[in-house]
Design a protein around this motif. Structure first.
Motif, short mmCIF file in Angstrom:
data_model
loop_
_atom_site.label_atom_id
_atom_site.label_comp_id
_atom_site.label_asym_id
_atom_site.label_seq_id
_atom_site.Cartn_x
_atom_site.Cartn_y
_atom_site.Cartn_z
N ALA A 80 -1.62 -11.16 1.79
CA ALA A 80 -0.22 -11.58 1.78
C ALA A 80 0.73 -10.49 1.29
O ALA A 80 1.95 -10.67 1.36
CB ALA A 80 -0.07 -12.82 0.90
N LEU A 81 0.21 -9.37 0.82
CA LEU A 81 1.06 -8.35 0.20
C LEU A 81 2.14 -7.83 1.14
O LEU A 81 3.29 -7.65 0.73
CB LEU A 81 0.20 -7.19 -0.30
CG LEU A 81 0.91 -6.14 -1.13
CD1 LEU A 81 1.45 -6.74 -2.43
CD2 LEU A 81 -0.02 -4.98 -1.45
N SER A 82 1.79 -7.60 2.39
CA SER A 82 2.78 -7.03 3.31
C SER A 82 3.81 -8.05 3.80
O SER A 82 4.74 -7.69 4.52
CB SER A 82 2.09 -6.37 4.50
OG SER A 82 1.30 -7.31 5.19
N ASP A 83 3.66 -9.30 3.40
CA ASP A 83 4.65 -10.33 3.75
C ASP A 83 5.58 -10.67 2.59
O ASP A 83 6.54 -11.39 2.76
CB ASP A 83 3.95 -11.62 4.19
CG ASP A 83 3.21 -11.45 5.49
OD1 ASP A 83 3.61 -10.61 6.31
OD2 ASP A 83 2.20 -12.17 5.69
N GLY A 84 5.24 -10.18 1.40
CA GLY A 84 5.99 -10.56 0.21
C GLY A 84 7.02 -9.53 -0.20
O GLY A 84 7.43 -8.67 0.59
N PRO A 85 7.44 -9.61 -1.46
CA PRO A 85 8.50 -8.73 -1.96
C PRO A 85 8.10 -7.25 -2.00
O PRO A 85 8.97 -6.39 -2.07
CB PRO A 85 8.78 -9.27 -3.37
CG PRO A 85 7.60 -10.10 -3.73
CD PRO A 85 6.99 -10.58 -2.46
N ARG A 86 6.80 -6.96 -1.94
CA ARG A 86 6.36 -5.57 -1.97
C ARG A 86 6.08 -5.02 -0.58
O ARG A 86 5.50 -3.94 -0.43
CB ARG A 86 5.11 -5.46 -2.84
CG ARG A 86 5.41 -5.89 -4.30
CD ARG A 86 4.29 -5.62 -5.23
NE ARG A 86 4.20 -4.19 -5.49
CZ ARG A 86 3.18 -3.63 -6.13
NH1 ARG A 86 2.20 -4.37 -6.59
NH2 ARG A 86 3.15 -2.32 -6.33
N ALA A 102 4.81 -0.54 3.47
CA ALA A 102 5.27 0.22 4.63
C ALA A 102 5.53 1.68 4.27
O ALA A 102 5.14 2.59 5.01
CB ALA A 102 6.52 -0.43 5.22
N ASP A 103 6.17 1.93 3.14
CA ASP A 103 6.47 3.30 2.72
C ASP A 103 5.20 4.11 2.49
O ASP A 103 5.10 5.27 2.90
CB ASP A 103 7.31 3.31 1.45
CG ASP A 103 8.78 3.05 1.69
OD1 ASP A 103 9.21 3.07 2.87
OD2 ASP A 103 9.51 2.85 0.71
N GLU A 104 4.24 3.52 1.79
CA GLU A 104 3.01 4.25 1.49
C GLU A 104 2.19 4.50 2.75
O GLU A 104 1.62 5.58 2.93
CB GLU A 104 2.18 3.54 0.42
CG GLU A 104 2.86 3.45 -0.92
CD GLU A 104 3.33 4.78 -1.50
OE1 GLU A 104 2.80 5.85 -1.12
OE2 GLU A 104 4.24 4.77 -2.34
N LEU A 105 2.14 3.52 3.64
CA LEU A 105 1.44 3.73 4.91
C LEU A 105 2.14 4.80 5.74
O LEU A 105 1.48 5.63 6.39
CB LEU A 105 1.33 2.42 5.69
CG LEU A 105 0.40 1.38 5.09
CD1 LEU A 105 0.47 0.08 5.88
CD2 LEU A 105 -1.03 1.89 5.01
#
Length: 124
Positions: A56-62, A67-70
């Protein structure tokens, strides 16, 4: 970007580095180290999360951080490939073809522990 997006991105990164006089710092060693560091930052985002939290991390506030780190990983990978004169699209296609031969679906479907075929060249 038109044509091959990775080639276009490599060209843009080459220009970005040239405008800043950074080519001398963009050695394969330095770029590989930067790539590993950025990959570590991706790992850090997921560290200590449950599988559900990680999913769920890529759907939440982070999501922006993910996206930036990828993006950082991709940018360093493309720059490293350019400096090393590796066509990533061709290299990835060749690797995928080798993996398709090494791991036939009827032998490995649903298994993470399946070893490659015996005649494998070992070039993981």
């Amino acid at each position: 970007m038109s044509g091959d997006p990775l080639r276009t991105l490599a060209s843009e990164l080459r220009g970005f580095a040239a405008e800043r006089d950074w080519e001398r710092f963009h050695t394969p060693k330095n770029l590989a180290m930067a790539l590993a560091a950025e990959a570590g930052e991706v790992l850090e985002l997921f560290q200590w999360l449950t599988p559900e939290e990680a999913a769920a991390l890529s759907d939440g506030p982070r999501a922006g951080e993910v996206a930036d780190e990828l993006a950082d990983v991709l940018l360093y990978l493309v720059r490293l490939a350019d400096v090393c004169d590796v066509d990533l699209t061709e290299a990835a296609a060749a690797k995928l073809a080798r993996n398709a031969r090494r791991f036939p679906p009827e032998r490995v479907r649903g298994r993470a522990d399946q070893p490659p075929l015996e005649d494998d060249d070992g070039a993981g």
